[in-house]
Design an enzyme around this catalytic site. Structure first.
Site, PDB file in Angstrom:
ATOM      1  N   PRO A 226       0.779  -1.229  -0.003  1.00  0.00           N
ATOM      2  CA  PRO A 226       0.003  -0.218  -0.108  1.00  0.00           C
ATOM      3  C   PRO A 226       0.878   1.318   0.056  1.00  0.00           C
ATOM      4  CG  PRO A 226       0.133  -0.961   2.266  1.00  0.00           C
ATOM      5  CD  PRO A 226       0.743  -1.933   1.500  1.00  0.00           C
ATOM      6  N   GLY A 227       2.337   1.175   0.128  1.00  0.00           N
ATOM      7  CA  GLY A 227       2.857   2.338  -0.096  1.00  0.00           C
ATOM      8  C   GLY A 227       3.920   2.930   1.086  1.00  0.00           C
ATOM      9  N   GLY A 228       4.378   1.809   2.071  1.00  0.00           N
ATOM     10  CA  GLY A 228       5.173   2.409   2.852  1.00  0.00           C
ATOM     11  C   GLY A 228       6.626   2.784   2.652  1.00  0.00           C
ATOM     12  N   ASP A 244       2.687  -1.162  -9.080  1.00  0.00           N
ATOM     13  CA  ASP A 244       1.902  -2.249  -8.215  1.00  0.00           C
ATOM     14  C   ASP A 244       0.692  -2.359  -8.934  1.00  0.00           C
ATOM     15  OD1 ASP A 244       0.638  -4.156  -6.222  1.00  0.00           O
ATOM     16  OD2 ASP A 244       2.426  -3.549  -5.081  1.00  0.00           O
ATOM     17  N   ASP A 264       3.276  -5.045 -13.920  1.00  0.00           N
ATOM     18  CA  ASP A 264       4.198  -5.977 -13.643  1.00  0.00           C
ATOM     19  C   ASP A 264       5.575  -5.500 -13.437  1.00  0.00           C
ATOM     20  OD1 ASP A 264       5.434  -8.140 -13.031  1.00  0.00           O
ATOM     21  OD2 ASP A 264       4.647  -9.431 -14.806  1.00  0.00           O
ATOM     22  N   ASP A 280      10.034  -4.815  -3.334  1.00  0.00           N
ATOM     23  CA  ASP A 280       9.372  -5.467  -2.159  1.00  0.00           C
ATOM     24  C   ASP A 280       8.618  -6.602  -2.594  1.00  0.00           C
ATOM     25  OD1 ASP A 280       9.303  -6.305   0.624  1.00  0.00           O
ATOM     26  OD2 ASP A 280       7.717  -4.738   1.012  1.00  0.00           O
ATOM     27  N   LYS A 309      12.771 -13.045  -0.276  1.00  0.00           N
ATOM     28  CA  LYS A 309      12.307 -14.049   0.619  1.00  0.00           C
ATOM     29  C   LYS A 309      12.817 -15.292   0.539  1.00  0.00           C
ATOM     30  CE  LYS A 309       9.238 -10.618   0.235  1.00  0.00           C
ATOM     31  NZ  LYS A 309       9.322  -9.362   1.083  1.00  0.00           N
TER      32      LYS A 309
HETATM   33  C1  LIG Z   1       4.987  -6.745   0.775  1.00  0.00           C
HETATM   34  S1  LIG Z   1       4.045  -6.039  -0.319  1.00  0.00           S
HETATM   35  C2  LIG Z   1       4.835  -4.578  -0.337  1.00  0.00           C
HETATM   36  C3  LIG Z   1       4.720  -3.629   0.386  1.00  0.00           C
HETATM   37  C4  LIG Z   1       5.253  -2.175   0.511  1.00  0.00           C
HETATM   38  N1  LIG Z   1       6.774  -2.355   0.407  1.00  0.00           N
HETATM   39  C5  LIG Z   1       4.971  -1.341   1.539  1.00  0.00           C
HETATM   40  O1  LIG Z   1       5.749  -0.498   2.006  1.00  0.00           O
HETATM   41  O2  LIG Z   1       3.773  -0.858   1.673  1.00  0.00           O
HETATM   42  C6  LIG Z   1       4.484  -6.870  -2.085  1.00  0.00           C
HETATM   43  C7  LIG Z   1       3.531  -6.218  -3.189  1.00  0.00           C
HETATM   44  O3  LIG Z   1       4.295  -6.658  -4.216  1.00  0.00           O
HETATM   45  C8  LIG Z   1       3.253  -6.682  -5.305  1.00  0.00           C
HETATM   46  N2  LIG Z   1       3.494  -7.375  -6.272  1.00  0.00           N
HETATM   47  C9  LIG Z   1       3.542  -9.081  -6.375  1.00  0.00           C
HETATM   48  N3  LIG Z   1       3.931  -9.305  -7.634  1.00  0.00           N
HETATM   49  C10 LIG Z   1       4.124  -8.324  -8.200  1.00  0.00           C
HETATM   50  C11 LIG Z   1       4.496  -7.886  -9.594  1.00  0.00           C
HETATM   51  N4  LIG Z   1       4.943  -9.127 -10.380  1.00  0.00           N
HETATM   52  N5  LIG Z   1       4.628  -6.630 -10.102  1.00  0.00           N
HETATM   53  C12 LIG Z   1       4.249  -5.658  -9.273  1.00  0.00           C
HETATM   54  N6  LIG Z   1       3.774  -5.614  -8.028  1.00  0.00           N
HETATM   55  C13 LIG Z   1       3.957  -7.067  -7.535  1.00  0.00           C
HETATM   56  C14 LIG Z   1       1.903  -6.962  -4.483  1.00  0.00           C
HETATM   57  O4  LIG Z   1       0.610  -6.278  -5.063  1.00  0.00           O
HETATM   58  C15 LIG Z   1       1.976  -6.539  -2.972  1.00  0.00           C
HETATM   59  O5  LIG Z   1       1.190  -5.172  -3.120  1.00  0.00           O
END
Ligand SMILES: C[S@@+](CC[C@H](N)C(=O)[O-])C[C@H]1O[C@@H](n2cnc3c(N)ncnc32)[C@H](O)[C@@H]1O
Length: 358
Positions: A226-228, A244, A264, A280, A309
């Site tokens: 969500p944007g942290g 995202d 993507d 992330d 991860k």
């Molecule tokens: C752990 S969360 C990120 C949290 C973010 N760093 C924050 O500070 O709020 C992982 C994010 O990666 C996104 N995601 C997963 N696969 C993705 C892809 N192939 N391309 C873009 N975003 C992706 C998911 O939608 C999810 O919102």
């Protein structure tokens, strides 16, 4: 006598840390792992020769040890300590080394059981400082510590046993127990914001922070929702492209510094190079490592921080594999770089990598 290297880690990662220190320490002399109990939150590597531990703690860059939260050149255990006399035996044991300590940290391992000893540590803090000061072993708090300045650590492993040691101030974590005390920032869209903040403290000097996180610089945040992480950059006046398919915090978008691109992360092509790329995305670590390396080789960013991860098994091997992927990608383009991979306090089954073009 100082003979061992004591390293703190996230409980459950002792085996990975033991492998790492065994490989790193061979340059400094023969030795072996002396303690590596699963779930204990620390590892002890004991050298055969007395001089090796201090040399190792000074020379092996702390930032380069992935699974270590703290690195200490340790004395032998002091114990059994009696309830009325826990300070003097430890102070006597460390006095013989002839160090002037810049500070003293009384610590426990980061486990629920060990943390029961925290009240004891708090109670002993002032008596320890007084006893050290009386012997002229504690430096005046004013003034900047020199390049060889050492801090005293006393790890209480039980109420009657202490493992004292020293860390080099310039080559260790500045936080007690190696755990940064960061407050969740009001207004941040997610707790992940703390992870990026911790990464900056772990990998960047004060000078880097001032120069590399400055208004006007730009960042791409892959997997931003969500944007942290985007919030952290925007809070420093930087322009962010947040990639995202998920939604972004509306408040963050109102700042005017963040552009949301629904795409993507692996297919996204930036319109122009940015200073930073952070990622992330939850994906196979090798895929993320390759993506990050490509951002550097294509000239799309200068610096990147990304999360890997880890799998349930072969976690150490996975880190090594990612390092190799990145090194070979950059080498094939003749690009000099700095790569550090660290398990931060806010990382669980994951590690955070920092890659910078030199
Ligand atoms: C752990 S969360 C990120 C949290 C973010 N760093 C924050 O500070 O709020 C992982 C994010 O990666 C996104 N995601 C997963 N696969 C993705 C892809 N192939 N391309 C873009 N975003 C992706 C998911 O939608 C999810 O919102």
């Amino acid at each position: 006598m100082i003979r061992s290297i004591l390293l703190y880690c996230r409980p459950g990662f002792e085996a990975e840390l033991a492998r790492e220190i065994s490989e790193l320490s061979t340059k400094y002399g023969p030795g072996e792992i002396a303690r590596t109990n699963t779930g204990s939150g620390y590892v002890v590597y004991r050298f055969t020769d007395a001089t090796s531990a201090l040399a190792c703690a000074k020379a092996v860059p702390f930032a380069s040890i992935t699974f270590a939260r703290q690195m200490i050149a340790a004395f032998d255990d002091v114990g059994p300590l009696s309830p009325g006399n826990r300070v003097q035996p430890v102070v006597d044991a460390v006095a013989e080394a002839g160090h002037l300590f810049s500070d003293v940290f009384l610590e426990t391992a980061d486990t629920n059981e060990a943390k029961q000893l925290s009240p004891l540590c708090r109670k002993l803090a002032v008596p320890f400082e007084n006893a050290l000061r009386e012997l002229g072993l504690l430096a005046d708090a004013s003034g900047k510590p020199g390049p060889d300045a050492v801090r005293l650590h006393v790890l209480f492993t039980s109420t009657d046993n202490a493992l004292p040691g020293v860390s080099f101030v310039n080559n260790s974590s500045p936080w007690p127990m190696g755990i940064p005390r960061l407050k969740f920032p009001a207004g941040a869209p997610s707790r992940s914001a703390l992870k990026l903040e911790e990464a900056w403290y772990a990998f960047l000097s004060d000078q880097d922070i001032a120069g590399m996180l400055a208004p006007g610089l730009s960042a791409v945040d892959l997997g931003a929702s969500p944007g942290g992480w985007s919030w952290q950059f925007a809070g420093r006046g930087m322009n962010v492209t947040a990639v995202d398919n998920g939604r972004l915090d509306p408040q963050l978008l109102r700042s005017g510094l963040v552009r949301h691109v629904r795409a993507d992360a692996f297919a996204f092509v930036p319109r122009q190079p940015s200073y930073w790329m952070v990622c992330d995305v939850v994906e196979q670590p090798s895929r993320i490592a390759k993506l990050a390396a490509q951002w550097i080789t294509r000239g799309w960013c200068k610096v990147t921080i990304f999360n890997l991860k880890l799998p349930m098994k072969k976690r150490y091997e996975e880190v090594v594999r990612c390092k190799d992927i990145i090194a070979s990608e950059l080498r094939s383009h003749g690009i000099r770089h700095q790569l550090l991979i660290k398990q931060l306090y806010h990382d669980r089954e994951e590690v955070t990598a920092y890659l910078r073009r030199l």
